[in-house]
Write a protein that holds these residues in place. Structure first.
Motif, short mmCIF file in Angstrom:
data_model
loop_
_atom_site.label_atom_id
_atom_site.label_comp_id
_atom_site.label_asym_id
_atom_site.label_seq_id
_atom_site.Cartn_x
_atom_site.Cartn_y
_atom_site.Cartn_z
N GLU A 110 3.10 3.30 -5.67
CA GLU A 110 2.04 4.21 -6.08
C GLU A 110 1.09 4.48 -4.92
OE1 GLU A 110 -0.79 3.60 -9.70
OE2 GLU A 110 1.33 3.38 -10.29
N ARG A 111 0.84 3.44 -4.15
CA ARG A 111 -0.07 3.57 -3.01
C ARG A 111 0.61 4.23 -1.81
NH1 ARG A 111 -1.98 -2.44 -2.64
NH2 ARG A 111 -1.51 -2.67 -4.83
N ASP A 112 1.91 4.37 -1.87
CA ASP A 112 2.68 4.84 -0.72
C ASP A 112 2.85 6.36 -0.75
OD1 ASP A 112 4.34 4.56 1.58
OD2 ASP A 112 6.11 4.68 0.30
N VAL A 113 1.74 7.05 -0.78
CA VAL A 113 1.80 8.50 -0.98
C VAL A 113 2.58 9.21 0.12
CG1 VAL A 113 0.41 10.55 -1.41
CG2 VAL A 113 -0.49 8.29 -1.98
N ASP A 114 2.41 8.74 1.32
CA ASP A 114 3.06 9.42 2.44
C ASP A 114 4.45 8.86 2.75
OD1 ASP A 114 2.20 7.02 3.16
OD2 ASP A 114 1.22 7.62 5.03
N GLY A 115 4.93 7.97 1.91
CA GLY A 115 6.31 7.52 2.05
C GLY A 115 6.58 6.54 3.17
N LEU A 116 5.50 5.88 3.68
CA LEU A 116 5.74 4.93 4.77
C LEU A 116 6.57 3.73 4.33
CD1 LEU A 116 2.29 4.65 6.60
CD2 LEU A 116 4.48 5.39 7.58
N LEU A 117 6.23 3.24 3.15
CA LEU A 117 6.95 2.06 2.65
C LEU A 117 8.40 2.44 2.32
CD1 LEU A 117 7.08 -0.87 1.69
CD2 LEU A 117 6.18 -0.11 -0.53
#
Ligand code: TPP
Ligand code: MG
Length: 895
Positions: free
Chosen positions: A308-315
């Motif tokens: 949910e916190r990974d809006v920019d898809g880094l994870l």
């Protein structure tokens, strides 16, 4: 709303602009829904393609769950009680293996596979797998074979298996019985339905089973239902070519009744499945490319807040770039290691997990161990229409074994746990067993009225009973079918036909029969024309779930290529393995569906037992019934095709399969007798046997069946005297055994011997050396165990009795075949056969090359008479000349 500061920089794009794009997309998704969002992306992709900026091809989706948390729905079960049940099963499964191994170190068993599959199985057992009832046919479930301890442990809680049985896991020979190592219907015919442990067989069997279910429905033989075929596979297992070999058939046939669940624990037996790659992504691409609905269940619920916190898809990106070898390492390492290696590559990632303690990081769950994720995936799979579904579930091999095996490369074969390790496991799963009992590792079943047992029973009752369980539900056939086969007993009136043509004639008759006509399932791997079966195309049609969407090129001919939705022929294309699994589905339908389908699978004989014997072995294990027809058989009878095609092996390869009756008939009436009797034995008397019959393409006049009741009996038992010598005076005597097409060479030799050498030879048709051999070893065994009783006499010895003269056998198969029975003959046997590699040439040349023609049979007879001192060397010498035998010719065994 996205946090602008964390948007990953994409080179060449203003971060502000990137942010706006993302927000716009989010808004469409939020306000218009998922379908609209997907359409928007499709439009953009098409636009990009038009403008020459088409996206790079990828068959993959990111390394995350296919079903996002917000769409996963509610879990309908009692999660706590299900966890308790699962823990008890885990314990009992482990105890079973540990105890079996304690009694006998050589016994073995597997702990770590079930440990990884437990949630995948349990969600199925509690919520999805439907049992077979009077009203509903039930689901078909192929369970990973070496996870069987978990299945037994569940059956123990269900009250279906006693503790005694569990104790005797892998010790089936105990006086009070045991449990088979793996799923074997042969060994546990009320329990197991599908043998799965030879890797790669069950995925292919499952695909063709799902297709066969549709076939039965489309032909109106069983009602349409929404029953599913589930196949649980290992990720390592998918390396077997058979595993993925037919996945396009499943999508082509829109088999939305089929669900694969691949237990992606990233490990096989020796180590990682793809240490340097990502097996989940590889499989996703293969299945998506093949047109399957792919559902990835990779991450458990504890990961949801992180994504949910990974809006920019880094994870997502980070998880996508780690290879499986690294992923596996995370399982055995600490939370600090995980923090450093997964999140430490980028400060923004580290920030994401800064509030999560190491221990919580370490125990973040995989999707396949989270019942909610698994349930959501299964639900989506059963509701999906239009294509088959594969669920790729991430799990940990040896889950729960901690230091003693979790994620370790040795885990597959871990079967010993010390007390400390048992204690840890016990505590982790909350098993009510005291420390002082651990050394005994007792099984544990809560009382009958406990919540666990009540819940588990109620769930199974709701779902229609226990799975797996096998029950034969078909009713025996009643007719005797004499009329069907009568015409084949009277010969062909001089017309030259092959045994293949004769068989096809019988098949045509059977297809017209009021009782069995509908039940016959002809199966061909693209060889119908080879066997002259094209007339059946028109008579009963080729099954196609789509009917025929085109006008066939040969529509104006009588025998056009007719495909139909209710077509009866399974024209499988060039796949003997696929055809065999159709045979298995049809040959076991008497149990699976309570329907006596009678498969006739006809194929190039060299590509049967030689190529797909493991499937034939599995068919035997499954108690399959039906007929395998080895076409274009006989090393010297199939002319022209050469080394790869000419089969002189299959009757030897048929020997090991206990329930397979193998025949090498020469004449139409022999085939008629064998098939009619086979239908009686299998479908009236319910014997769990099947047949292998070789048929040839050499055409000759079919004689009528000789009179006398002993002929029918002899054909079935393996031999009978076909033609006694007319020469009653000669003192030179011989008994010649011929089989299949070579029987006619024996008959020619009989004439040569009589006319030129004054030898009176009787000719026998040996229809089955295997039948003779089995009778011989059974008789010997009985005699061994009953030394005080009158010894029994093998059938082959009874046949020969005091038949005079030398003994010669000629076969189109290896010499070992006739030699099998030599010990029960009154005197030594000279065997002629076709050992060696085939050649492309005509029959005459081939039979000379392999030394099995009438000339060689005559020579062998004379030589045996010479050895017995009945004739002079000069006679043999002269015969070699007269018969034009090249004594310096190449040795076919090695040439
Ligand atoms: C045809 C065949 N080859 C080899 C084996 C031996 N074998 C049994 S389990 C196994 C490893 C299975 O790995 P995987 O499919 O990933 O299942 P997992 O135990 O990891 O769930 C092997 C090689 C077998 N059973 N069948
Ligand atoms: Mg595996």
């Amino acid at each position: 709303m996205a946090d602008n500061s964390s948007v990953a920089r994409v080179p060449g794009i203003d971060p502000q602009e990137m942010q706006e794009w993302i927000e716009s997309f989010d808004a469409v998704l939020r306000e218009e829904g998922q379908e609209a969002a997907t359409l928007l992306l499709d439009r953009l992709r098409a636009r990009a393609q038009l403008l020459g900026a088409g996206p790079a091809f990828t068959a993959n989706t990111p390394y995350v769950n296919t079903i996002p948390a917000e769409r996963q729905g509610v879990f309908p079960g009692d999660q706590e009680i299900e966890r308790r049940i699962k823990s008890l099963i885990r314990w009992n499964a482990l105890a079973m293996v540990v105890r079996a191994n304690r009694v006998d170190h050589s016994i073995g068993g597997h702990i770590s596979t079930y440990a990884s599959a437990a949630t995948l199985f349990e969600v199925g057992f509690n919520h999805f797998f439907r049992g077979r009832t009077e009203e509903f046919e039930g689901d078909t479930v192929y369970l990973q074979g070496h996870a069987s301890p978990g299945v037994y442990a569940r059956a123990f809680l269900e009250g279906r298996l006693s503790a005694k049985k569990l104790e005797n896991f892998r010790r089936e020979l105990r006086p009070d019985g045991g449990l088979s190592s793996y799923p074997h219907p042969w060994l546990m015919p009320d329990f197991w339905e599908y043998p799965t442990v030879s890797m790669g067989l069950s995925p292919l069997m499952a695909i063709y089973q799902a297709r066969f279910n549709r076939y039965l429905e489309d032909r109106g033989i069983k009602p349409k239902t929404n029953a599913k075929v589930w196949a649980f596979l290992g990720d390592g297992e998918t390396d077997e070519p058979e595993s993925l070999g037919a996945i396009t058939l499943a999508s082509r046939e829109n088999l939305d009744n089929l669900i694969f669940v691949i237990n992606c624990n990233l490990q096989r037996l020796d180590g990682p499945v793809r240490g340097n790659g990502k097996i989940v992504q590889e499989l996703e691409a293969a299945f998506r490319g093949a047109g399957w609905n792919v559902i990835k269940a990779l991450w458990g619920s504890d990961w949801d807040p992180l994504f949910e916190r990974d809006v920019d898809g880094l994870l997502v990106k980070r998880l996508g770039e780690m290879v499986d070898g690294e992923m596996q390492k995370l399982v055995v390492e600490s939370g600090a290691y995980l923090r450093q290696h997964v999140f430490g590559t980028d400060p923004r990632l580290l920030k994401m997990v800064k509030d999560i303690p190491d221990e919580a990081l370490r125990t973040l769950r995989q999707g396949g161990h989270d019942p909610r994720k698994v349930y959501a995936a299964y639900k989506a799979a059963v509701e999906h229409t239009g294509s088959p579904t594969v669920i790729l579930a991430r799990t940990i091999k040896g889950y729960g074994l901690g230091e003693s095996g979790e994620g370790r490369n040795i885990t597959h074969q871990q079967k010993k746990l010390n007390e400390e390790e048992l204690r840890e496991f016990r505590s982790r799963f909350g098993i009510p067993i005291n420390d002082d009992q651990l050394a005994d590792t007792p099984f544990y079943r809560p009382p009958e009225d406990s919540r666990e047992i009540q819940y588990l029973r109620a769930r199974r009752q709701e779902l229609g009973g226990y799975v797996p369980s096998r029950k034969v539900r078909s009713k025996p056939l009643v007719a005797d079918h004499d009329a069907l086969f009568r015409e084949f007993l009277t010969g062909s009136d001089g017309r030259e036909v092959s045994t293949t043509m004769a068989f096809v004639g019988m098949l045509r008759q059977m297809l017209r029969d009021p009782e069995i006509g509908k039940l016959v399932v002809p199966i061909v791997p693209d060889e119908a024309r080879t066997f002259g079966m094209e007339s059946l195309f028109r008579q009963v049609g080729i099954y196609s779930s789509r009917g025929q969407l085109y006008e066939p090129v040969d529509v104006h001919t009588l025998l056009y290529y007719k495909e139909a939705k209710d077509g009866q022929i399974l024209e499988e294309g060039i796949t003997e393995a696929g055809s065999m699994t159709s045979f298995i589905a049809a040959g076991s339908a008497y149990a699976t569906h309570g329907i006596n389908t009678i498969p006739f699978f006809i194929y190039y004989s060299m590509f049967g037992l030689q190529r797909i014997s493991d499937f034939i072995w599995a068919a035997a294990d499954m108690r399959c019934r039906g007929f395998l027809l080895g076409g274009t058989a006989g090393r010297t009878t199939l002319a022209g095709e050469g080394l790869q095609h000419q089969d002189g092996n299959s009757h030897i390869l048929a020997l090991p399969i206990p329930t397979l009756w193998a025949y090498d008939p020469a004449f139409a009436y022999e085939i008629a007798v064998i098939i009619q009797d086979g239908i009686r034995r299998m479908y009236k008397d319910g014997e769990n046997i099947f047949y292998y019959i070789t048929v040839m393409n050499e055409a000759y006049a079919m004689p009528p069946m000789p009179p006398g009741p002993e002929i029918r009996d002899g054909i079935l038992k393996g031999m009978y005297k076909y033609r006694a010598s007319q020469n009653k005076k000669s003192k030179l005597r011989a008994q010649i055994f011929g089989s299949g097409a070579i029987l006619r060479e024996a008959l020619k030799a009989q004439e040569i011997l009589d006319e030129k050498y004054g030898v009176a030879a009787d000719v026998w048709s040996v229809t089955s050396y295997k039948a003779l051999y089995n009778d011989g070893i059974n008789t010997e065994r009985w005699n061994l165990l009953h030394p005080t009783e009158k010894p029994r006499v093998p059938y082959v010895s009874q046949c020969l009795g005091d038949a005079p003269g030398v003994l010669i056998a000629a076969t189109d198969y290896l010499k070992a075949l006739p030699n099998l029975v030599s010990k029960w003959l009154p005197r030594r046997l000279a065997a002629l056969g076709t050992d060696g590699f085939g050649r492309s040439d005509g029959r005459e040349a081939l039979r000379n090359f392999f030394e099995v023609d009438a000339r060689f049979i005559a020579l062998a007879t004379l030589y045996e008479l010479l050895r017995d001192g009945k004739i002079e060397t000069a006679v043999v010498e002269k015969a070699i000349k007269d018969l034009e035998i090249d004594t310096e010719k190449a040795n076919p065994l090695l040439a």
